[in-house]
Design an enzyme around this catalytic site. Sequence first.
Site, short mmCIF file in Angstrom:
data_model
loop_
_atom_site.label_atom_id
_atom_site.label_comp_id
_atom_site.label_asym_id
_atom_site.label_seq_id
_atom_site.Cartn_x
_atom_site.Cartn_y
_atom_site.Cartn_z
N SER A 119 32.56 29.36 37.56
CA SER A 119 31.56 30.45 37.56
C SER A 119 30.33 30.28 37.17
O SER A 119 29.49 31.38 37.35
CB SER A 119 32.49 31.57 36.72
OG SER A 119 32.40 31.34 35.32
N ASN A 132 27.32 36.72 39.01
CA ASN A 132 26.99 36.50 37.65
C ASN A 132 25.60 36.37 37.14
O ASN A 132 24.96 36.74 36.13
CB ASN A 132 27.76 35.11 37.03
CG ASN A 132 29.09 35.49 36.86
OD1 ASN A 132 29.57 36.73 36.68
ND2 ASN A 132 29.84 34.38 36.84
#
Length: 317
Positions: free
Chosen positions: A148, A221
């Site tokens: 991520s 993100n």
Amino acid sequence: MLSSTINAAFRASNKRLFTTSAAAAAINRVTVIGGGQMGSGIAQVAATYKHSVTLVDVNQEALDRGKGYITKSLKRVAKKKFEGEQAQSAFVNEVLDRITLSTKPDAAVSKADLVVEAVVENIKVKQDLFAQLTAHAPSTAVLASNTSSLPITKIAEHLKADVKQRFIGLHFFNPVPQMKLVEVVRTEDASKQVVDSAVEFVQAIGKAPALCKDTPGFIVNRLLLPYMMEAIRLLERDVASPRDIDTAMKLGAGYPMGPFELCDYVGLDTIKFIVDGWYREGEGLQGNPLFRPSAKLDELVNNGHLGVKTGKGFYEY
């Protein structure tokens, strides 16, 4: 844990070594490395959509735990989809039958069309893992990391040129069975055939792909972390309480969760790990005040208050 920016300009692929059409063929056999919540979720979804899946972890205990995650999740799905215990049980067993558990990664990848890594967020661990796997995976297998926050290009930097052309990011969101989005992350080296094959796979398992370049945080993100960090700084400046900030964003901006609820759900240790890494060495982000370390976040993490998973973060659970 979970929107779309598409750069349609692929680098010319006529100079690339990897041109076989096999890479763009349908993906049927999937090997997932890492049986935690993310890895088991990926395995569950792939198996639900008729793929043959091998789930790999370091020992049988970890695999049994992963299978437990999958079984529990499948039972919830079955209750919503089917009436009667017999139909529900048949669905669960049918999906589980498509999943093989293994503690031998070399053998597990030997016939894979797609290998997805979902292990700890440590660049060296991931690099070493792929260095090992590429010696045993087919030369046509698509290789993907579920990271991520770590650069896909950095994970693949020590691999051979032809392997880099088959290497991408497939960033699923937690919980995988419920979250529709998958970020498909292309590097400068990835071939168009491989990216196309990955996009087709994501669609084939009922997910929505968002294609993006390899950049810190990808899409979600990169936008989400500054939002959460600015909420924490509002708290540090005593502008408002976590509850009032969450209420304001939910009722004023239409967000389903406030930033502090989201922080606790994601995990404060995860947020700190990503933000600290970007501030120190993120490409184009070093020293960016958006990602400056937070005293409040540091305090909570140091005290073991990591959010929902520990029962306490910005809120108590």
